[in-house]
Design a protein around this motif. Structure first.
Motif, PDB file in Angstrom:
ATOM      1  N   GLU A 385       0.832  -1.206   0.000  1.00 45.19           N
ATOM      2  CA  GLU A 385       0.000   0.000   0.000  1.00 45.19           C
ATOM      3  C   GLU A 385       0.866   1.256   0.000  1.00 45.19           C
ATOM      4  O   GLU A 385       0.575   2.237  -0.703  1.00 45.19           O
ATOM      5  CB  GLU A 385      -0.921   0.023   1.227  1.00 45.19           C
ATOM      6  N   GLU A 446     -10.215  -5.912  -0.230  1.00 46.87           N
ATOM      7  CA  GLU A 446      -8.788  -5.596  -0.093  1.00 46.87           C
ATOM      8  C   GLU A 446      -8.195  -5.110  -1.421  1.00 46.87           C
ATOM      9  O   GLU A 446      -7.390  -4.179  -1.458  1.00 46.87           O
ATOM     10  CB  GLU A 446      -8.038  -6.835   0.403  1.00 46.87           C
ATOM     11  N   ARG A 449      -9.003  -1.598  -2.132  1.00 44.90           N
ATOM     12  CA  ARG A 449      -8.158  -0.654  -1.366  1.00 44.90           C
ATOM     13  C   ARG A 449      -6.948  -0.245  -2.191  1.00 44.90           C
ATOM     14  O   ARG A 449      -6.569   0.932  -2.238  1.00 44.90           O
ATOM     15  CB  ARG A 449      -7.688  -1.301  -0.056  1.00 44.90           C
ATOM     16  N   ASP A 452      -8.003   2.018  -5.024  1.00 45.93           N
ATOM     17  CA  ASP A 452      -8.241   3.372  -4.520  1.00 45.93           C
ATOM     18  C   ASP A 452      -6.925   4.138  -4.407  1.00 45.93           C
ATOM     19  O   ASP A 452      -6.812   5.286  -4.834  1.00 45.93           O
ATOM     20  CB  ASP A 452      -8.932   3.284  -3.153  1.00 45.93           C
ATOM     21  N   ARG A 457     -10.479   4.677  -7.639  1.00 43.75           N
ATOM     22  CA  ARG A 457     -11.571   4.451  -6.678  1.00 43.75           C
ATOM     23  C   ARG A 457     -12.870   4.072  -7.392  1.00 43.75           C
ATOM     24  O   ARG A 457     -13.581   3.158  -6.940  1.00 43.75           O
ATOM     25  CB  ARG A 457     -11.784   5.705  -5.848  1.00 43.75           C
TER      26      ARG A 457
END
Length: 473
Positions: A385, A446, A449, A452, A457
């Motif tokens: 991430e 997940e 995420r 995004d 998004r």
């Protein structure tokens, strides 16, 4: 009524003022304190948490600057307060070059204490004069009377350094005492101290931050520079650097080039005071370059690395836009070296990012696997991430670091792989062939995420709505 928390509870500033005036018998003129009173107040402040002392001083500054100066005197001690007042005109360029741009830290903060100790030995009368001035708690610090003292100290510093040229042992001892490897910074400080009257005049009336650098502002800065070098020729370089410390986008100081040197390239200007501006900016670029040497793996590291890339791009591109930089000139060659280093660093970050991405989303890698998959909260997923956030947020500045095409391709690779993974999970849910529907729904969330973070998004939201519809069908 202002209220601050003391070590033992709450204490209003008014009450604190009353306590000080009665306990220490301070008059309206806030004159010098006796050694005993300084000790008592210093002990009181020492027993308060540092952050609360900061609040107390800030509040005092608003309603009683004299008391604020008294508090600072007791907080830092006589030596500390004297040193702060002695270097006060140079405070805009005192800093820690490990955390701020070198152009804003011409005087290393860590050098002040050992330097002041050396100055006190060189010129005890100067140290005493600064202490006396620091112990007078007027509303505003009066430091101008110290200008002659500063000039005398500067001369003594340079004379002492010149005398060490053929004294290697003494030179080594002083370098160790000051904590420096060379005396360049010390000589620079001496130059600034000697130029303070001219600096004060040149900086008088300038805002703390110069946001615009239009024609009128540039012309005014040129006039200030020319007035300073008329008064003291050697002050020119310090005037330019201290003005630049106030400029919101420092590379815009290069706009003054045309007005000072009547040229629009750096062919001759590197032999003038203005060359110091280019060198300082290149030093800042090198500082920012160190801020993105590897892929960031935490949110904090992402913020720091993004800022470093953004500022590196702003400085290097800003320099070339503001003035024509010759590729075969000193600045041009150094800019090329810096950009080449940035390119190499970003290439390494790309390679590391790909490994971290495939570790967190192993279903997308060349050796796909569907067991032991990391989830949010686990290091592998959180690190992925972080790198995705970094890559996406610096996408516009990556080209300026000479890796724009490779960066864009990697981002597209990550986006495509993540979207395909989400579509694959959705397909299983819609065909009712999922081995574990709940686990697939969790994994889909997940995956969204990551989408995004990569700026997709809306794609992730569509996937989740389609999954919800598939469940309801």
């Amino acid at each position: 009524m202002f209220v601050v928390a003391s070590a033992s509870g709450k204490l209003t500033l008014t009450a604190f003022s009353y306590f000080c005036s009665h306990s220490f018998c301070l008059g309206d003129d806030m004159g010098p304190l006796s050694a005993g009173k300084v000790e008592k107040l210093s002990i009181l402040l020492a027993h308060m948490p540092v952050e609360r002392v900061e609040v107390l001083v800030d509040l005092a500054q608003e309603i009683d600057p004299g008391m604020a100066r008294m508090l600072e005197f007791c907080r830092y001690g006589a030596d500390g307060a004297a040193s702060r007042l002695f270097f006060l005109p140079l405070c805009d360029v005192i800093g820690d070059s490990t955390i701020v741009e070198p152009s804003k830290a011409l005087i290393p903060e860590s050098l002040l204490v050992p330097l002041w100790n050396w100055i006190s030995d060189l010129d005890p009368e100067a140290a005493k004069a600064a202490m006396d001035a620091a112990s007078s708690f007027t509303d505003k610090p009066v430091d101008e009377p110290l200008d002659d003292t500063r000039a005398r100290v500067a001369a003594a510093m340079l004379k002492a350094l010149d005398g060490l040229e053929h004294e290697p042992r003494e030179s080594k001892r002083l370098r160790q005492q000051l904590g420096v490897t060379r005396f360049d910074e010390v000589r620079n400080i001496a130059g600034m101290l000697n130029s303070i009257p001219a600096l004060r005049d040149a900086l008088d009336g300038l805002p703390d931050e110069i946001e615009e650098m239009g024609d009128e502002v540039c012309a005014e800065l040129r006039d200030r520079y020319e007035q300073a070098i008329e008064e003291k020729p050697e002050s020119g370089v310090w005037v330019l650097l201290m003005i630049m410390a106030k400029v919101y986008k420092p590379w815009r100081m290069l706009r003054v080039f045309e007005r000072i040197a009547r040229r629009e390239d750096d062919f001759l200007l590197t032999h003038t005071d203005m060359s110091s501006i280019g060198d300082a900016l290149l030093g800042d670029a090198e500082f920012h370059l160190k801020g993105f040497q590897s892929a960031p793996r935490t949110p904090e590291a992402v913020e720091s690395a993004v800022k470093a890339v953004t500022q590196f791009a702003a400085v290097t591109v800003g320099m070339t836009r503001e003035i024509g930089i010759r590729k075969d000139g000193a600045w041009g060659r150094r800019l090329f070296e810096l950009r080449n280093a940035a390119s190499q660093q970003m290439e390494r970050i790309h390679e590391e990012s790909r490994r971290l991405f495939e570790r967190a989303l192993p279903e997308t890698g060349p050796r796909r696997r569907y067991k032991d998959i990391p989830h949010p909260g686990e290091p592998a997923f959180d690190e992925a991430e972080a790198v995705c956030a970094f890559l996406y947020r610096v996408k516009d500045d990556a080209a300026r670091a000479a890796v724009g095409n490779a960066h864009a391709l990697l981002l597209e690779e990550f986006k495509d792989a993540t979207e395909k993974l989400g579509e694959g999970i959705l397909a299983r849910l819609r065909r009712n062939v999922s081995d574990d529907e709940e686990a697939d729904l969790v994994r889909l969330r997940e995956v969204t995420r990551i989408l995004d973070i990569l700026g997709m998004r809306s794609v992730g939201e569509v996937l989740l709505r389609r999954a919800a519809a598939a469940q309801a069908a």
